[in-house]
Scaffold this active site. Structure first.
Site, PDB file in Angstrom:
ATOM      1  N   LYS A  23      35.692  34.525  37.602  1.00 21.08           N
ATOM      2  CA  LYS A  23      35.153  33.713  38.697  1.00 21.08           C
ATOM      3  C   LYS A  23      36.172  33.708  39.819  1.00 21.08           C
ATOM      4  CE  LYS A  23      33.995  29.574  37.512  1.00 21.08           C
ATOM      5  NZ  LYS A  23      33.649  28.150  37.341  1.00 21.08           N
ATOM      6  N   CYS A  51      37.848  35.608  56.885  1.00 16.35           N
ATOM      7  CA  CYS A  51      36.901  36.477  57.578  1.00 16.35           C
ATOM      8  C   CYS A  51      37.654  37.566  58.331  1.00 16.35           C
ATOM      9  CB  CYS A  51      36.075  35.635  58.569  1.00 16.35           C
ATOM     10  SG  CYS A  51      35.050  36.606  59.686  1.00 16.35           S
ATOM     11  N   HIS A  55      31.281  40.706  58.381  1.00 14.08           N
ATOM     12  CA  HIS A  55      29.917  40.156  58.354  1.00 14.08           C
ATOM     13  C   HIS A  55      29.046  40.798  59.435  1.00 14.08           C
ATOM     14  CE1 HIS A  55      32.202  37.458  61.111  1.00 14.08           C
ATOM     15  NE2 HIS A  55      31.100  37.587  61.817  1.00 14.08           N
TER      16      HIS A  55
HETATM   17 FE1  FES Z   1      33.204  37.284  58.283  1.00 11.38          FE
HETATM   18 FE2  FES Z   1      32.667  37.577  55.710  1.00 11.38          FE
HETATM   19  S1  FES Z   1      33.832  38.862  56.970  1.00 11.38           S
HETATM   20  S2  FES Z   1      32.081  35.979  57.038  1.00 11.38           S
END
Ligand code: FES
Length: 75
Positions: A23, A51, A55
């Site tokens: 996990k 981040c 994304h």
């Molecule tokens: Fe930006 Fe995952 S890389 S939220």
């Protein structure tokens, strides 16, 4: 859970982060956040748990709309 019944296409959210662990749990001390911390919620970052902008590619490729969690300190 009921909500996932019949969810035949269910797949893993995490495809590459720390797969050797049973996990993935991360801890960040509030004291270590200088101004803000930008935390990944798409599980595609190469700089986990932060981040790194991955994304954007994920959203483009899949039509998803995920983004980071930004933890800010008041100034
Ligand atoms: Fe930006 Fe995952 S890389 S939220």
């Amino acid at each position: 859970p009921e909500a996932h019944k019949g969810c035949a296409g269910a797949s893993k959210v995490n495809v590459s982060v720390l797969k050797s662990q049973a996990k993935v749990v991360d801890t960040i001390d509030v004291e270590d956040i200088s101004e803000k911390a930008v935390l990944c919620r798409c599980w595609r970052s190469k700089n986990w748990p932060y981040c790194d902008g991955s994304h954007n590619d994920h959203n483009k490729q899949t039509g998803d709309n995920v983004g980071p969690l930004i933890v800010k300190k008041e100034k």
